[in-house]
Design a protein around this motif. Structure first.
Motif, PDB file in Angstrom:
ATOM      1  N   ILE A  11      10.696  16.041  -7.184  1.00  0.00           N
ATOM      2  CA  ILE A  11      10.918  14.710  -6.647  1.00  0.00           C
ATOM      3  C   ILE A  11       9.592  13.969  -6.541  1.00  0.00           C
ATOM      4  CG2 ILE A  11      12.903  15.494  -5.286  1.00  0.00           C
ATOM      5  CD1 ILE A  11      11.121  15.259  -2.793  1.00  0.00           C
ATOM      6  N   THR A  12       9.707  12.649  -6.496  1.00  0.00           N
ATOM      7  CA  THR A  12       8.566  11.791  -6.196  1.00  0.00           C
ATOM      8  C   THR A  12       8.907  10.988  -4.952  1.00  0.00           C
ATOM      9  OG1 THR A  12       7.852  11.599  -8.502  1.00  0.00           O
ATOM     10  CG2 THR A  12       7.136   9.876  -6.993  1.00  0.00           C
ATOM     11  N   LYS A  23      12.801   9.884  -5.207  1.00  0.00           N
ATOM     12  CA  LYS A  23      13.399   9.822  -6.550  1.00  0.00           C
ATOM     13  C   LYS A  23      13.251  11.179  -7.213  1.00  0.00           C
ATOM     14  CE  LYS A  23      15.080   7.805 -10.289  1.00  0.00           C
ATOM     15  NZ  LYS A  23      15.418   9.086 -10.974  1.00  0.00           N
ATOM     16  N   THR A  24      14.373  11.732  -7.669  1.00  0.00           N
ATOM     17  CA  THR A  24      14.320  12.998  -8.394  1.00  0.00           C
ATOM     18  C   THR A  24      13.768  12.771  -9.796  1.00  0.00           C
ATOM     19  OG1 THR A  24      16.623  12.673  -9.056  1.00  0.00           O
ATOM     20  CG2 THR A  24      16.213  14.079  -7.137  1.00  0.00           C
ATOM     21  N   PHE A  44       0.875  -1.176   0.000  1.00  0.00           N
ATOM     22  CA  PHE A  44       0.000   0.000   0.000  1.00  0.00           C
ATOM     23  C   PHE A  44       0.910   1.223   0.000  1.00  0.00           C
ATOM     24  CE2 PHE A  44      -2.720   3.288   1.547  1.00  0.00           C
ATOM     25  CZ  PHE A  44      -4.019   2.906   1.284  1.00  0.00           C
ATOM     26  N   ASP A  45       1.098   1.818  -1.176  1.00  0.00           N
ATOM     27  CA  ASP A  45       2.055   2.907  -1.334  1.00  0.00           C
ATOM     28  C   ASP A  45       1.345   4.231  -1.566  1.00  0.00           C
ATOM     29  OD1 ASP A  45       4.010   0.972  -1.171  1.00  0.00           O
ATOM     30  OD2 ASP A  45       4.234   0.783  -3.349  1.00  0.00           O
ATOM     31  N   ASN A  46       1.719   5.230  -0.784  1.00  0.00           N
ATOM     32  CA  ASN A  46       1.299   6.603  -1.053  1.00  0.00           C
ATOM     33  C   ASN A  46       2.401   7.280  -1.860  1.00  0.00           C
ATOM     34  OD1 ASN A  46      -1.208   6.630   0.346  1.00  0.00           O
ATOM     35  ND2 ASN A  46      -0.125   6.808   2.285  1.00  0.00           N
ATOM     36  N   ILE A  47       2.049   7.784  -3.033  1.00  0.00           N
ATOM     37  CA  ILE A  47       3.029   8.365  -3.951  1.00  0.00           C
ATOM     38  C   ILE A  47       2.716   9.847  -4.115  1.00  0.00           C
ATOM     39  CG2 ILE A  47       4.030   8.232  -6.266  1.00  0.00           C
ATOM     40  CD1 ILE A  47       2.977   5.329  -6.371  1.00  0.00           C
ATOM     41  N   VAL A  48       3.701  10.684  -3.790  1.00  0.00           N
ATOM     42  CA  VAL A  48       3.493  12.132  -3.776  1.00  0.00           C
ATOM     43  C   VAL A  48       4.533  12.815  -4.660  1.00  0.00           C
ATOM     44  CG1 VAL A  48       3.293  14.181  -2.319  1.00  0.00           C
ATOM     45  CG2 VAL A  48       2.686  11.930  -1.389  1.00  0.00           C
ATOM     46  N   ASP A  49       4.055  13.646  -5.574  1.00  0.00           N
ATOM     47  CA  ASP A  49       4.943  14.475  -6.388  1.00  0.00           C
ATOM     48  C   ASP A  49       5.130  15.826  -5.698  1.00  0.00           C
ATOM     49  OD1 ASP A  49       5.177  12.521  -8.340  1.00  0.00           O
ATOM     50  OD2 ASP A  49       3.491  13.297  -9.513  1.00  0.00           O
ATOM     51  N   LEU A  50       6.382  16.233  -5.534  1.00  0.00           N
ATOM     52  CA  LEU A  50       6.697  17.487  -4.846  1.00  0.00           C
ATOM     53  C   LEU A  50       7.654  18.328  -5.676  1.00  0.00           C
ATOM     54  CD1 LEU A  50       7.362  16.072  -1.260  1.00  0.00           C
ATOM     55  CD2 LEU A  50       5.316  17.312  -1.997  1.00  0.00           C
ATOM     56  N   GLN A  51       7.576  19.620  -5.482  1.00  0.00           N
ATOM     57  CA  GLN A  51       8.525  20.548  -6.093  1.00  0.00           C
ATOM     58  C   GLN A  51       9.154  21.376  -4.974  1.00  0.00           C
ATOM     59  OE1 GLN A  51       7.566  24.233  -8.591  1.00  0.00           O
ATOM     60  NE2 GLN A  51       8.052  22.735 -10.180  1.00  0.00           N
ATOM     61  N   LEU A  52      10.472  21.279  -4.859  1.00  0.00           N
ATOM     62  CA  LEU A  52      11.197  21.981  -3.810  1.00  0.00           C
ATOM     63  C   LEU A  52      11.864  23.219  -4.389  1.00  0.00           C
ATOM     64  CD1 LEU A  52      12.932  18.882  -2.122  1.00  0.00           C
ATOM     65  CD2 LEU A  52      10.649  19.824  -1.701  1.00  0.00           C
ATOM     66  N   GLY A  53      11.626  24.354  -3.756  1.00  0.00           N
ATOM     67  CA  GLY A  53      12.230  25.584  -4.223  1.00  0.00           C
ATOM     68  C   GLY A  53      13.733  25.598  -3.983  1.00  0.00           C
ATOM     69  N   SER A  63      14.829  17.362 -14.689  1.00  0.00           N
ATOM     70  CA  SER A  63      16.210  17.482 -15.166  1.00  0.00           C
ATOM     71  C   SER A  63      17.189  16.651 -14.345  1.00  0.00           C
ATOM     72  CB  SER A  63      16.641  18.956 -15.135  1.00  0.00           C
ATOM     73  OG  SER A  63      16.556  19.466 -13.812  1.00  0.00           O
ATOM     74  N   LEU A  64      16.789  16.210 -13.160  1.00  0.00           N
ATOM     75  CA  LEU A  64      17.678  15.408 -12.308  1.00  0.00           C
ATOM     76  C   LEU A  64      17.235  13.950 -12.228  1.00  0.00           C
ATOM     77  CD1 LEU A  64      18.156  17.904  -9.332  1.00  0.00           C
ATOM     78  CD2 LEU A  64      19.677  17.536 -11.282  1.00  0.00           C
ATOM     79  N   SER A  65      16.482  13.515 -13.201  1.00  0.00           N
ATOM     80  CA  SER A  65      15.926  12.164 -13.159  1.00  0.00           C
ATOM     81  C   SER A  65      16.983  11.072 -13.249  1.00  0.00           C
ATOM     82  CB  SER A  65      14.910  11.984 -14.299  1.00  0.00           C
ATOM     83  OG  SER A  65      15.536  12.186 -15.556  1.00  0.00           O
ATOM     84  N   GLN A  66      18.203  11.440 -13.664  1.00  0.00           N
ATOM     85  CA  GLN A  66      19.257  10.434 -13.788  1.00  0.00           C
ATOM     86  C   GLN A  66      19.835  10.018 -12.442  1.00  0.00           C
ATOM     87  OE1 GLN A  66      19.482  13.548 -14.695  1.00  0.00           O
ATOM     88  NE2 GLN A  66      21.410  14.463 -13.991  1.00  0.00           N
ATOM     89  N   LEU A  67      19.545  10.769 -11.393  1.00  0.00           N
ATOM     90  CA  LEU A  67      20.062  10.423 -10.073  1.00  0.00           C
ATOM     91  C   LEU A  67      19.357   9.176  -9.538  1.00  0.00           C
ATOM     92  CD1 LEU A  67      20.301  13.951  -8.400  1.00  0.00           C
ATOM     93  CD2 LEU A  67      22.144  12.608  -9.437  1.00  0.00           C
ATOM     94  N   PRO A  68      20.074   8.323  -8.816  1.00  0.00           N
ATOM     95  CA  PRO A  68      19.454   7.100  -8.286  1.00  0.00           C
ATOM     96  C   PRO A  68      18.488   7.421  -7.158  1.00  0.00           C
ATOM     97  CG  PRO A  68      21.687   7.315  -7.451  1.00  0.00           C
ATOM     98  CD  PRO A  68      21.514   8.414  -8.462  1.00  0.00           C
ATOM     99  N   PRO A  69      17.498   6.550  -6.912  1.00  0.00           N
ATOM    100  CA  PRO A  69      16.564   6.775  -5.809  1.00  0.00           C
ATOM    101  C   PRO A  69      17.255   6.609  -4.458  1.00  0.00           C
ATOM    102  CG  PRO A  69      16.183   4.627  -6.807  1.00  0.00           C
ATOM    103  CD  PRO A  69      17.172   5.333  -7.682  1.00  0.00           C
ATOM    104  N   LEU A  70      16.707   7.261  -3.466  1.00  0.00           N
ATOM    105  CA  LEU A  70      17.256   7.203  -2.115  1.00  0.00           C
ATOM    106  C   LEU A  70      16.214   6.608  -1.181  1.00  0.00           C
ATOM    107  CD1 LEU A  70      19.390   7.964   0.059  1.00  0.00           C
ATOM    108  CD2 LEU A  70      18.263  10.211   0.204  1.00  0.00           C
ATOM    109  N   ASP A  71      16.575   5.529  -0.485  1.00  0.00           N
ATOM    110  CA  ASP A  71      15.678   4.896   0.474  1.00  0.00           C
ATOM    111  C   ASP A  71      15.934   5.445   1.874  1.00  0.00           C
ATOM    112  OD1 ASP A  71      14.460   3.353  -1.409  1.00  0.00           O
ATOM    113  OD2 ASP A  71      15.611   1.537  -0.999  1.00  0.00           O
TER     114      ASP A  71
END
Length: 279
Positions: free
Chosen positions: A197-198, A223-224, A178-187, A227-235
């Motif tokens: 990020i997601t 996960k970014t 059961f995953d809550n998935i949130v899209d965010l934009q950080l200034g 433009s930064l989508s190439q970065l690996p996800p962080l747990d």
């Protein structure tokens, strides 16, 4: 072999040819106008019965299944005005972030009407109805303008430059994920662009009773994107229970109060009303 073109209650006339014709008593004009639609439905029933016989399925079961589908369709259409009323009540509220006290009351009243029309939800025999990716279109708790809703969480647009994007729930009834998935934009400081990020808040869930869901937090994956989508996800692992603040136990419960093929309403353990549509 003679063809079967006769409708029920018609009078067969047997000829010497290889076909069988039907004579329907009454005015021929009435026959053409009155039996056109019934002939189509009877042909469908005949086709269902024939297919059931070929497949080794009871014709009664087959036809009753078709009847149940028809009833479900009519019931869904009967609730459509109430669904539209609810969707209209929550539209333009930015998932609840822009909701006033009056908006909260209207949304709650519209949800209660739809819940009453749908009747009690029973997932004990059909939990697969939860399966899928659901898009959050309204949360009453977001009127507090924090990411935690009615729970403590980072404020939106006040002290931190955080912009909330789309919010989803991804439910897998087989693995109990059961995953809550949130899209965010950080200034970011000028002239740097905002960071997109997601965040995926992973949980396990279990069904309590007929319609109550208990979720247990596991971890957060960030996960970014953009433009930064190439970065690996962080747990980010779960904080041990001994170090957790009392206000954040990592567990929660809510009740599914309405559910059909494309709409779901839930009410949380802190009176939070959420409305989802299938994504």
């Amino acid at each position: 072999m003679a063809s079967l073109n006769c409708l029920p209650h018609s009078l067969p006339i047997v000829s010497h040819s290889s076909s069988t014709k039907c004579l329907v008593p009454g005015n021929p004009k009435r026959r053409r106008l009155g039996l056109k639609s019934s002939r189509h439905s009877r042909r469908q029933s005949f086709a269902l019965t024939t297919r059931a016989a070929v497949d080794g399925v009871s014709a009664v079961d087959e036809v009753s299944g078709a009847a149940k589908y028809a009833v479900d369709e009519v019931t869904s259409l009967g609730r459509s005005p109430l669904k539209l009323k609810l969707l209209s009540a929550v539209s333009g509220l930015n998932r609840g972030l822009a909701a006033t006290e009056d908006d909260l009351r209207k949304a709650d009243a519209a949800a209660k009407e739809l819940e009453a029309a749908g009747g009690p939800v029973d997932l004990s025999t059909d939990v697969d109805k939860l399966q899928g990716r659901w898009k959050l279109i309204y949360s009453s708790a977001f009127s507090s303008r924090t990411l935690g809703g009615s729970r403590p969480g980072p404020p939106l647009g006040r002290f931190l430059p955080i912009t909330l994007g789309q919010v989803f729930q991804r439910i897998d009834t087989l693995s109990k994920d059961f995953d809550n998935i949130v899209d965010l934009q950080l200034g970011a400081p000028w002239p740097l662009p905002p960071v997109e990020i997601t965040a995926t808040l992973a949980h396990k869930f279990e069904l309590i009773g007929s319609a109550r869901i208990k979720i247990i937090f596991d971890k957060t994956t960030v996960k970014t994107t953009g433009s930064l989508s190439q970065l690996p996800p962080l747990d980010i692992p779960r904080i041990p229970d001994g170090l957790r603040p009392s206000s954040n136990t990592g567990r929660g419960e809510f009740e599914v109060t309405y559910l059909d093929a494309d709409t779901r309403i839930t009410r949380g353990d802190r009176d939070e009303l959420r409305v989802f549509v299938i994504a």
